[in-house]
Design an enzyme around this catalytic site. Structure first.
Site, PDB file in Angstrom:
ATOM      1  CG  ASP A  56      30.167  98.288 -65.406  1.00 27.63           C
ATOM      2  OD1 ASP A  56      30.730  98.119 -64.342  1.00 27.63           O
ATOM      3  OD2 ASP A  56      29.339  99.186 -65.603  1.00 27.63           O
ATOM      4  CD  GLU A 235      25.891 102.185 -61.184  1.00 25.69           C
ATOM      5  OE1 GLU A 235      26.521 103.238 -61.258  1.00 25.69           O
ATOM      6  OE2 GLU A 235      26.373 101.151 -60.678  1.00 25.69           O
TER       7      GLU A 235
END
Ligand code: FRU
Length: 520
Positions: A56, A235
């Site tokens: 990420d 998320e």
């Protein structure tokens, strides 16, 4: 030799030496041609870690002329492991400079995803204009011991624009409330309320917190969205305001990524809600959530805090948890998507978030030398720019069409549009290496429903192992990884059912300054 010639040669030599890279200026990934990496599959114009594992994007914040990109990083292997925050920065979001690792795991755990803000008023007391990172601690020891409360939120600060960091001594600042998946804080300054706010995910919903000083946080609301389908763990949330294009109206957008199998073409994906936010609670009357990107490879994306132009710039991780750890790259794993400007438009009664390539991308493009193009341009031609597979093309599509991109190795990638069922598709089923993952293979044929259209604009960016397709300036987007044996160089346009291709324009993505400079 005349004296004047000698003087000239000396000047050239001196200048040449001055501008020549110092021995250790460039990373080992950049060899012969200093402006381009020759590694197989490595995108030239997308951010990739110099070596090893990345997932990420984290801590996206603009400060003092630089866009900072922190990212989930494991420096010891090309697969996921104890998470650190890697760091890079850029003036234009396209050429990145690698910096040293920003955050290392500590006794409280690994450093999972999160965000960064600039504390302009010194609300935390670390100093004026301090960069403050807010991230998740993931404690592997507690996890192993079967204690579910292994995720909490911590902060760290940097007084030198993200180069070096100090962890706050009273971490964690948000303790685990008894929820297993409790992570990925995105902090922003709520102007209207003049207070820091944080969205984070708690298993199957979003929680919103508030703080005056980034150290003490109070929960102010929750957002849930019931749907008749299993969406997998929530998320990487993000919450921000957008003005509706061509209208006075403003709405709030909430982004959430989902692990599991829920994305339109399998695996993990990112969806969004458009609604209202009164400074405490986010609400939407949307019946279903929408997906930000229909391709398989755009996950965990979030947006920048404090962009100078107030634009909402998004970057996603260009992979999918279904196969991220086994993609066939060697010394590094995965890339970020190209940065996109998010815009909001009205489409009937719905709001649609557009992902438009940032304006600066245009500066990277140049018209290819015609000598490199053979065949009947634009219908069936070959573009012999073999050293680089970084190209971008634009076209207006009328009714049906299919573009086949192929090479002499027999690799073939197809994208197309069928008017009958309003489906846009991408087929990577013959686009090189597939068998590193069954899940990757299963997601060979990807679709997105864009409705029945007589005409649309399509913009495609191909960069080594990635393809990004933007329909009508990002109303619909598809991002996918592809691992062809060699660059795709030949184009065949199949104008089905009386379809037509107009205004085709092929661009070469320029090799700009070396983006892979070594951190000091
Ligand atoms: C999303 C994610 C986050 C987590 C991070 C761990 O891809 O699972 O929820 O913070 O990756 O690396």
């Amino acid at each position: 030799m005349k004296k004047i010639e000698l003087v000239f040669i000396v000047i050239v030599l001196v200048l040449g030496c001055k501008n020549a890279p110092k021995a250790n200026t460039y990373s080992s990934t950049v060899k012969k041609n200093k402006t381009i990496s020759t590694e197989k599959y490595r995108p030239q114009h997308h951010f990739t870690p110099k070596t090893n594992w990345m997932n990420d994007p984290n801590g996206l914040v603009y400060y003092n002329g630089n866009y900072h990109l922190f990212y989930q990083y494991y420096p010891d292997s090309t697969v996921w492991g104890p998470m650190h925050w890697g760091h890079a920065k850029s003036k234009d979001l396209l050429q990145w400079e690698h910096r040293s690792i920003a955050l290392y795991p500590d006794s409280l755990g690994y450093i999972f995803s999160g965000s960064a803000v600039i504390d302009k008023q010194n609300s935390a007391g670390f100093g004026k204009n301090t960069m403050v990172a807010v991230y998740t601690y993931h404690d592997p020891v507690a996890e192993k011991a079967g204690n579910d409360q292994y995720q909490s939120q911590g902060i760290a600060y940097s007084l030198d624009e993200g180069e070096t960091w100090v962890k706050y001594q009273n971490n964690p600042v948000v303790k685990n409330p008894g929820i297993k998946d409790f992570r990925d804080p995105k902090v922003f300054w709520n102007k209207e309320k003049a207070v820091w706010q944080m969205v984070l995910v708690a298993k199957d919903h979003v929680q919103i917190y508030e703080s005056k000083n980034l150290k003490v946080w109070n929960k102010i609301s929750e957002f849930r969205f019931e749907e008749n389908r299993e969406l997998g763990v929530w998320e990487c949330p993000d919450l921000f305001k957008l003005k509706v294009n061509n209208e006075d109206e403003e709405k709030w957008v909430l982004i959430v990524s989902h692990g599991g199998e829920s994305a339109p073409n399998g695996g993990s994906g990112t969806r969004y809600f458009v609604g209202d936010y009164d400074g405490t609670t986010f609400t939407t009357d949307q019946k279903e959530s929408h997906w930000l990107d229909y391709g398989t490879d755009n996950y965990a994306g979030v947006t920048y805090n404090d962009t100078p132009t107030n634009k909402r710039i998004f970057i996603g991780w260009m992979s999918n948890w279904n196969y991220a750890t086994v993609t066939p790259t060697k010394s590094w794993r995965s890339a970020m998507t190209l940065p996109r400007e998010l815009q909001l438009m009205k489409s009937g009664d719905n709001y649609l978030v557009k992902s438009k390539l940032i304006d600066g991308f245009e500066n990277m493009l140049s018209t290819p030398n015609q000598e490199h193009i053979t065949g009947t341009y634009p219908h069936q031609f070959k573009y012999e720019y073999l050293q680089s597979s970084s190209i971008s093309f634009d076209a207006t599509i009328e009714r049906e069409m299919q573009v086949n991109l192929f090479n002499e190795k027999g690799d073939e990638l197809m994208i197309g549009y069928r008017k009958d069922d309003g489906m846009f598709y991408l087929d990577r089923g013959r686009a090189g290496v597939l068998d590193f993952s069954e899940k990757y293979k299963e997601s060979s044929y990807q679709t997105m429903e864009i409705g029945h259209r007589n005409s649309m604009n399509i913009h495609v960016v191909l960069d080594a192992s990635s393809i990004e397709v933007f329909i009508n300036e990002g109303e619909y987007v598809m991002t996918a990884q592809i691992f062809t044996n060699e660059p795709l160089t030949s184009f065949l346009f199949d104008q089905k059912k009386g379809g037509a291709i107009k205004n085709f324009s092929l661009k070469h993505i320029k090799r700009k300054e070396d983006a892979y400079k070594k951190a000091k």
